[in-house]
Design a protein around this motif. Structure first.
Motif, PDB file in Angstrom:
ATOM      1  N   LYS A   1     106.636 -22.330  25.555  1.00 26.91           N
ATOM      2  CA  LYS A   1     107.522 -23.470  25.814  1.00 26.91           C
ATOM      3  C   LYS A   1     107.160 -24.101  27.143  1.00 26.91           C
ATOM      4  O   LYS A   1     106.783 -23.410  28.089  1.00 26.91           O
ATOM      5  CB  LYS A   1     108.982 -23.018  25.812  1.00 26.91           C
ATOM      6  CG  LYS A   1     109.410 -22.547  24.442  1.00 26.91           C
ATOM      7  CD  LYS A   1     110.863 -22.221  24.366  1.00 26.91           C
ATOM      8  CE  LYS A   1     111.156 -21.774  22.947  1.00 26.91           C
ATOM      9  NZ  LYS A   1     112.405 -21.127  22.809  1.00 26.91           N
TER      10      LYS A   1
ATOM     11  N   TRP B   1     107.647 -27.884  29.852  1.00 27.55           N
ATOM     12  CA  TRP B   1     108.305 -29.134  30.223  1.00 27.55           C
ATOM     13  C   TRP B   1     107.271 -30.249  30.214  1.00 27.55           C
ATOM     14  O   TRP B   1     106.144 -30.070  30.675  1.00 27.55           O
ATOM     15  CB  TRP B   1     108.868 -29.068  31.641  1.00 27.55           C
ATOM     16  CG  TRP B   1     110.130 -28.313  31.817  1.00 27.55           C
ATOM     17  CD1 TRP B   1     110.283 -27.137  32.520  1.00 27.55           C
ATOM     18  CD2 TRP B   1     111.433 -28.663  31.352  1.00 27.55           C
ATOM     19  NE1 TRP B   1     111.586 -26.742  32.503  1.00 27.55           N
ATOM     20  CE2 TRP B   1     112.333 -27.666  31.790  1.00 27.55           C
ATOM     21  CE3 TRP B   1     111.927 -29.723  30.594  1.00 27.55           C
ATOM     22  CZ2 TRP B   1     113.684 -27.692  31.508  1.00 27.55           C
ATOM     23  CZ3 TRP B   1     113.286 -29.751  30.303  1.00 27.55           C
ATOM     24  CH2 TRP B   1     114.147 -28.748  30.761  1.00 27.55           C
TER      25      TRP B   1
ATOM     26  N   ASN C   1     107.954 -34.313  31.380  1.00 28.92           N
ATOM     27  CA  ASN C   1     108.883 -35.396  31.739  1.00 28.92           C
ATOM     28  C   ASN C   1     110.329 -35.078  31.344  1.00 28.92           C
ATOM     29  O   ASN C   1     111.011 -35.880  30.700  1.00 28.92           O
ATOM     30  CB  ASN C   1     108.425 -36.717  31.142  1.00 28.92           C
ATOM     31  CG  ASN C   1     107.146 -37.212  31.786  1.00 28.92           C
ATOM     32  OD1 ASN C   1     106.681 -36.649  32.781  1.00 28.92           O
ATOM     33  ND2 ASN C   1     106.569 -38.242  31.245  1.00 28.92           N
ATOM     34  N   ALA C   2     110.784 -33.896  31.718  1.00 33.95           N
ATOM     35  CA  ALA C   2     112.156 -33.415  31.517  1.00 33.95           C
ATOM     36  C   ALA C   2     112.514 -33.208  30.046  1.00 33.95           C
ATOM     37  O   ALA C   2     113.684 -33.101  29.698  1.00 33.95           O
ATOM     38  CB  ALA C   2     113.171 -34.322  32.201  1.00 33.95           C
TER      39      ALA C   2
ATOM     40  N   LYS D   1     111.686 -30.623  26.724  1.00 34.75           N
ATOM     41  CA  LYS D   1     111.077 -29.344  26.365  1.00 34.75           C
ATOM     42  C   LYS D   1     110.229 -29.490  25.102  1.00 34.75           C
ATOM     43  O   LYS D   1     110.615 -30.158  24.146  1.00 34.75           O
ATOM     44  CB  LYS D   1     112.144 -28.281  26.116  1.00 34.75           C
ATOM     45  CG  LYS D   1     112.833 -27.825  27.368  1.00 34.75           C
ATOM     46  CD  LYS D   1     113.856 -26.755  27.043  1.00 34.75           C
ATOM     47  CE  LYS D   1     114.652 -26.386  28.278  1.00 34.75           C
ATOM     48  NZ  LYS D   1     115.710 -25.434  27.977  1.00 34.75           N
TER      49      LYS D   1
ATOM     50  N   HIS E   1     112.042 -20.177  34.075  1.00 36.81           N
ATOM     51  CA  HIS E   1     111.352 -21.405  34.447  1.00 36.81           C
ATOM     52  C   HIS E   1     110.208 -21.625  33.468  1.00 36.81           C
ATOM     53  O   HIS E   1     109.396 -20.741  33.236  1.00 36.81           O
ATOM     54  CB  HIS E   1     110.794 -21.320  35.868  1.00 36.81           C
ATOM     55  CG  HIS E   1     111.861 -21.335  36.908  1.00 36.81           C
ATOM     56  ND1 HIS E   1     112.542 -22.474  37.250  1.00 36.81           N
ATOM     57  CD2 HIS E   1     112.362 -20.342  37.663  1.00 36.81           C
ATOM     58  CE1 HIS E   1     113.426 -22.179  38.186  1.00 36.81           C
ATOM     59  NE2 HIS E   1     113.341 -20.896  38.450  1.00 36.81           N
ATOM     60  N   LEU E   2     110.162 -22.802  32.883  1.00 36.41           N
ATOM     61  CA  LEU E   2     109.115 -23.106  31.918  1.00 36.41           C
ATOM     62  C   LEU E   2     107.876 -23.624  32.629  1.00 36.41           C
ATOM     63  O   LEU E   2     107.948 -24.175  33.723  1.00 36.41           O
ATOM     64  CB  LEU E   2     109.610 -24.153  30.923  1.00 36.41           C
ATOM     65  CG  LEU E   2     110.814 -23.778  30.086  1.00 36.41           C
ATOM     66  CD1 LEU E   2     111.172 -24.924  29.137  1.00 36.41           C
ATOM     67  CD2 LEU E   2     110.560 -22.510  29.299  1.00 36.41           C
TER      68      LEU E   2
ATOM     69  N   VAL F   1     104.561 -26.265  32.696  1.00 35.69           N
ATOM     70  CA  VAL F   1     104.560 -27.725  32.649  1.00 35.69           C
ATOM     71  C   VAL F   1     103.271 -28.203  31.988  1.00 35.69           C
ATOM     72  O   VAL F   1     102.200 -27.665  32.265  1.00 35.69           O
ATOM     73  CB  VAL F   1     104.676 -28.300  34.078  1.00 35.69           C
ATOM     74  CG1 VAL F   1     104.681 -29.815  34.061  1.00 35.69           C
ATOM     75  CG2 VAL F   1     105.917 -27.765  34.782  1.00 35.69           C
TER      76      VAL F   1
ATOM     77  N   ASP G   1     113.979 -26.996  38.832  1.00 35.07           N
ATOM     78  CA  ASP G   1     112.830 -26.566  38.041  1.00 35.07           C
ATOM     79  C   ASP G   1     111.817 -27.708  37.992  1.00 35.07           C
ATOM     80  O   ASP G   1     112.195 -28.875  38.027  1.00 35.07           O
ATOM     81  CB  ASP G   1     113.286 -26.229  36.614  1.00 35.07           C
ATOM     82  CG  ASP G   1     112.355 -25.289  35.884  1.00 35.07           C
ATOM     83  OD1 ASP G   1     111.325 -24.889  36.453  1.00 35.07           O
ATOM     84  OD2 ASP G   1     112.665 -24.949  34.727  1.00 35.07           O
TER      85      ASP G   1
ATOM     86  N   GLU H   1     109.919 -30.055  36.021  1.00 31.84           N
ATOM     87  CA  GLU H   1     109.954 -30.584  34.661  1.00 31.84           C
ATOM     88  C   GLU H   1     108.920 -31.696  34.457  1.00 31.84           C
ATOM     89  O   GLU H   1     108.730 -32.161  33.344  1.00 31.84           O
ATOM     90  CB  GLU H   1     111.336 -31.146  34.330  1.00 31.84           C
ATOM     91  CG  GLU H   1     112.436 -30.113  34.404  1.00 31.84           C
ATOM     92  CD  GLU H   1     113.812 -30.714  34.185  1.00 31.84           C
ATOM     93  OE1 GLU H   1     114.701 -29.962  33.790  1.00 31.84           O
ATOM     94  OE2 GLU H   1     113.988 -31.932  34.408  1.00 31.84           O
TER      95      GLU H   1
ATOM     96  N   ARG I   1     108.318 -31.433  20.122  1.00 34.21           N
ATOM     97  CA  ARG I   1     109.453 -31.669  21.009  1.00 34.21           C
ATOM     98  C   ARG I   1     110.637 -30.791  20.560  1.00 34.21           C
ATOM     99  O   ARG I   1     110.922 -30.675  19.384  1.00 34.21           O
ATOM    100  CB  ARG I   1     109.829 -33.134  20.939  1.00 34.21           C
ATOM    101  CG  ARG I   1     110.875 -33.544  21.888  1.00 34.21           C
ATOM    102  CD  ARG I   1     111.140 -35.036  21.719  1.00 34.21           C
ATOM    103  NE  ARG I   1     112.231 -35.417  22.596  1.00 34.21           N
ATOM    104  CZ  ARG I   1     112.281 -36.540  23.260  1.00 34.21           C
ATOM    105  NH1 ARG I   1     111.319 -37.422  23.128  1.00 34.21           N
ATOM    106  NH2 ARG I   1     113.290 -36.797  24.037  1.00 34.21           N
TER     107      ARG I   1
END
Length: 165
Positions: free
Chosen positions: A42, A44, A46-47, A49, A87-88, A90, A132, A134, A163
């Protein structure tokens, strides 16, 4: 046995062999002692997921040009600084975005080092939400400012993403 039955039996045996020989299971995220989750499915962008939707195909040593890949930034930080492993990572592009390369990825570590202050300061001052990363742009700004470093290439692969929200 008839010739036709032998063909059917041989086809079934080959099928069973191929399924068992190439059985693939999704790997759990890799965890390094005292560090946050290194890689999961998973991300991020642009904010928003995103997640992987199939098992990756290894593209290591294919000779494909860098311009045909997008990047996944894997955030490496000390768990003692921020024990929240949710925390994902990016990504720098996503389906439908200009510059998206169809799910071809180069995975890089973004290292916040051993100092808790680097990660905490970078998130507070460069992450738009202060919580976070994102946006790839925010993460790259933290790297450019010296609060993190773009580390080694971990993996090169192809894997579609979708998405989540």
């Amino acid at each position: 046995m008839s010739f036709k039955k032998n063909i059917v039996l041989a086809t079934l045996l080959v099928g069973v062999f191929l399924v068992s020989a190439f059985k693939v299971e999704a790997a759990p995220p890799q965890v390094v002692p005292n560090l946050a989750v290194v890689f999961g499915g998973k991300f991020w962008f642009n904010a928003v997921k995103y997640e992987t939707i199939s098992l990756p195909t290894d593209f290591t040593d294919t000779g494909a040009p860098d311009s045909t890949f997008n990047r996944i930034f894997v955030i490496k930080k000390q768990l003692s600084c921020d024990p929240d492993p949710t925390h994902l990572n990016v990504i720098d592009s996503a389906p439908g975005e200009r510059g998206f390369n169809g799910g071809r990825w180069k995975v890089y570590i973004v290292d916040f080092g051993t100092s808790c202050e680097s990660f905490t300061y970078a998130v507070a001052n460069y992450a738009r939400n202060g919580v976070d990363f994102e946006f790839a742009e925010d993460l790259l700004n933290a790297i450019d400012s010296g609060f993190a470093s773009l580390g080694q290439l971990l993996k090169t692969f192809e894997c579609p993403v979708k998405r989540l929200n």
